[in-house]
Design a protein around this motif. Structure first.
Motif, PDB file in Angstrom:
ATOM      1  N   GLU A   1     147.303  22.166  35.125  1.00  0.00           N
ATOM      2  CA  GLU A   1     146.549  23.414  35.125  1.00  0.00           C
ATOM      3  C   GLU A   1     146.340  23.956  33.713  1.00  0.00           C
ATOM      4  O   GLU A   1     145.313  24.584  33.425  1.00  0.00           O
ATOM      5  CB  GLU A   1     147.271  24.452  35.986  1.00  0.00           C
TER       6      GLU A   1
ATOM      7  N   ARG B   1     142.407  14.449  33.815  1.00  0.00           N
ATOM      8  CA  ARG B   1     141.391  15.471  33.603  1.00  0.00           C
ATOM      9  C   ARG B   1     141.053  16.065  34.965  1.00  0.00           C
ATOM     10  O   ARG B   1     140.648  15.347  35.868  1.00  0.00           O
ATOM     11  CB  ARG B   1     140.129  14.882  32.957  1.00  0.00           C
ATOM     12  N   ARG B   2     141.217  17.356  35.095  1.00  0.00           N
ATOM     13  CA  ARG B   2     140.997  17.980  36.395  1.00  0.00           C
ATOM     14  C   ARG B   2     139.512  17.974  36.743  1.00  0.00           C
ATOM     15  O   ARG B   2     138.665  18.261  35.893  1.00  0.00           O
ATOM     16  CB  ARG B   2     141.525  19.412  36.399  1.00  0.00           C
ATOM     17  N   ILE B   3     139.218  17.630  37.969  1.00  0.00           N
ATOM     18  CA  ILE B   3     137.847  17.598  38.456  1.00  0.00           C
ATOM     19  C   ILE B   3     137.475  18.999  38.920  1.00  0.00           C
ATOM     20  O   ILE B   3     138.246  19.662  39.621  1.00  0.00           O
ATOM     21  CB  ILE B   3     137.719  16.591  39.621  1.00  0.00           C
ATOM     22  N   GLU B   4     136.287  19.443  38.536  1.00  0.00           N
ATOM     23  CA  GLU B   4     135.820  20.772  38.943  1.00  0.00           C
ATOM     24  C   GLU B   4     135.829  20.877  40.463  1.00  0.00           C
ATOM     25  O   GLU B   4     135.296  20.023  41.173  1.00  0.00           O
ATOM     26  CB  GLU B   4     134.393  20.997  38.413  1.00  0.00           C
ATOM     27  N   GLY B   5     136.484  21.921  40.952  1.00  0.00           N
ATOM     28  CA  GLY B   5     136.537  22.136  42.388  1.00  0.00           C
ATOM     29  C   GLY B   5     137.570  21.311  43.114  1.00  0.00           C
ATOM     30  O   GLY B   5     137.645  21.331  44.353  1.00  0.00           O
ATOM     31  N   GLN B   6     138.418  20.596  42.370  1.00  0.00           N
ATOM     32  CA  GLN B   6     139.451  19.764  42.990  1.00  0.00           C
ATOM     33  C   GLN B   6     140.431  20.653  43.752  1.00  0.00           C
ATOM     34  O   GLN B   6     140.972  21.609  43.188  1.00  0.00           O
ATOM     35  CB  GLN B   6     140.192  18.963  41.925  1.00  0.00           C
TER      36      GLN B   6
ATOM     37  N   GLU C   1     141.671  25.168  23.887  1.00  0.00           N
ATOM     38  CA  GLU C   1     140.578  24.222  24.126  1.00  0.00           C
ATOM     39  C   GLU C   1     140.045  23.670  22.802  1.00  0.00           C
ATOM     40  O   GLU C   1     139.784  22.464  22.679  1.00  0.00           O
ATOM     41  CB  GLU C   1     139.451  24.900  24.909  1.00  0.00           C
TER      42      GLU C   1
END
Length: 206
Positions: free
Chosen positions: A100, A179-184, A21
């Protein structure tokens, strides 16, 4: 009795996650051990307990990223169906891993693009060369399946090496915008990966 830092089984992996990160956010040159420790929520002492230097951490992230993606993709290379079927499954697995483990892929790409400029110790240079060979072997796995697809008629008669590099370059380019969305939901991510691969594979399908 208090456990030593080395006795915590997931400490090294947590450091690598935090470092991936930090390197993604700031780049290798600008990221610091303090940044990694802050991301980790621990002291620099824990980081230095497991790694000698920032570049050793970078190598650790590179290695772990390659281990994870290969573990995810390789079973599909030997699966059922035509070579095209297997190549599609490999590509979807690669894309899911990228989505991921986005930060790990970013670090691998920094290494591939030569964005890390530092005087290396012999052991570091040897490790980097070994990791580059590991990445080349991963690309070779895709190329073999492309060649099998050309042979069995499920893929067009194209230059296999060029097709493989074009395929992987397009798959990896997703890290620029995704960009992964939280809770996707996982099913939504899988559907996106499938649709991306379907678009990219269109030029290869026989």
């Amino acid at each position: 009795m208090t456990a030593s830092p080395g006795s915590v089984p997931d400490a090294r992996e947590r450091i690598l996650d935090a470092a991936a990160e930090a390197f993604t956010r700031s780049g290798f040159a600008n990221a610091t051990i303090d940044d990694i420790a802050h991301e980790l929520g621990a002291t620099k002492g824990l980081v230095y307990y497991h790694f000698r230097s920032k570049f050793d951490i970078f190598l650790g992230v590179y290695e772990e990223g390659m281990r994870r993606v290969r573990e995810r993709v390789e079973p599909h290379a030997h699966g059922q169906g035509t070579a095209r079927d297997r190549l599609v499954a490999m590509s979807i697995a690669h894309e899911l891993n990228l989505m991921e483990d986005l930060a790990y892929h970013n670090v691998i790409h920094q290494a591939v693009r030569g964005e890390v400029s530092i005087a290396l110790k012999a052991r570091q240079r040897d490790t980097l060369l070994a990791l580059n060979r590991l990445r080349s072997g991963y690309e070779e796995m895709f190329r073999r399946v492309v060649e099998e697809g050309i042979a069995d008629g499920s893929l067009r008669g194209v230059d296999a090496a060029l097709a493989t590099r074009t395929l992987l370059t397009n798959l990896n380019a997703v890290d620029i915008w995704y960009r992964r969305i939280e809770g996707q939901p996982a099913a939504e991510v899988h559907d996106l990966a499938r649709r991306i691969v379907d678009l990219i594979m269109g030029g290869l399908a026989a």
